[in-house]
Scaffold this motif. Structure first.
Motif, short mmCIF file in Angstrom:
data_model
loop_
_atom_site.label_atom_id
_atom_site.label_comp_id
_atom_site.label_asym_id
_atom_site.label_seq_id
_atom_site.Cartn_x
_atom_site.Cartn_y
_atom_site.Cartn_z
N MET A 1 0.85 -1.19 0.00
CA MET A 1 0.00 0.00 0.00
C MET A 1 0.89 1.25 0.00
N PRO A 2 0.66 2.16 -0.93
CA PRO A 2 1.49 3.37 -1.01
C PRO A 2 1.40 4.24 0.25
N MET A 3 2.42 5.03 0.46
CA MET A 3 2.45 5.94 1.62
C MET A 3 1.97 7.32 1.20
N GLU A 22 8.88 19.40 1.76
CA GLU A 22 7.95 19.67 0.67
C GLU A 22 7.88 18.42 -0.19
N MET A 23 6.68 17.89 -0.35
CA MET A 23 6.48 16.65 -1.10
C MET A 23 5.79 16.94 -2.43
N THR A 24 6.20 16.22 -3.48
CA THR A 24 5.55 16.29 -4.79
C THR A 24 5.30 14.87 -5.26
N ASP A 25 4.06 14.58 -5.64
CA ASP A 25 3.69 13.28 -6.18
C ASP A 25 4.04 13.29 -7.66
N LEU A 26 5.09 12.57 -8.04
CA LEU A 26 5.63 12.64 -9.40
C LEU A 26 4.75 11.95 -10.44
N ALA A 27 4.02 10.91 -10.03
CA ALA A 27 3.25 10.14 -11.00
C ALA A 27 1.75 10.14 -10.72
N GLY A 28 1.32 10.85 -9.67
CA GLY A 28 -0.10 10.88 -9.33
C GLY A 28 -0.61 9.59 -8.72
N ASP A 29 0.32 8.76 -8.21
CA ASP A 29 -0.08 7.44 -7.69
C ASP A 29 0.27 7.23 -6.22
N ASN A 30 0.72 8.29 -5.53
CA ASN A 30 1.16 8.19 -4.13
C ASN A 30 2.24 7.13 -3.95
#
Length: 80
Positions: A1-3, A22-30
């Motif tokens: 399960m993704p974080m 600072e977090m950025t979701d690179l693929a939109g999938d967590n």
């Protein structure tokens, strides 16, 4: 399960209390994250040690719950 980003931030801040994360979701999938971690505790440390400190904060979750993390670390003096 993704974080979730909040979970990753909480782990980093628990180990590095003064950290700004600072977090950025690179693929939109967590599952594929980029993190910028700013902390004065990195002063005088080579970049590889800074990264090791962040990975240690994640407690072995890399490659499991946390699939990919593109990491940037710096001190406050180096700017946001």
């Amino acid at each position: 399960m993704p974080m979730a980003a909040d979970d990753i931030i909480a782990l980093i801040k628990a180990a590095i209390p003064d950290a700004e994360v600072e977090m950025t979701d690179l693929a939109g999938d967590n599952d594929h994250w980029a993190a910028v971690v700013v902390s004065d505790s990195f002063k005088g440390m080579p970049r590889v040690r800074q990264h090791q400190k962040v990975y240690a904060a994640l407690g072995g979750r890399m490659g499991g719950e946390l699939h990919a993390l593109q990491l940037t670390t710096k001190t406050r003096d180096e700017g946001q």
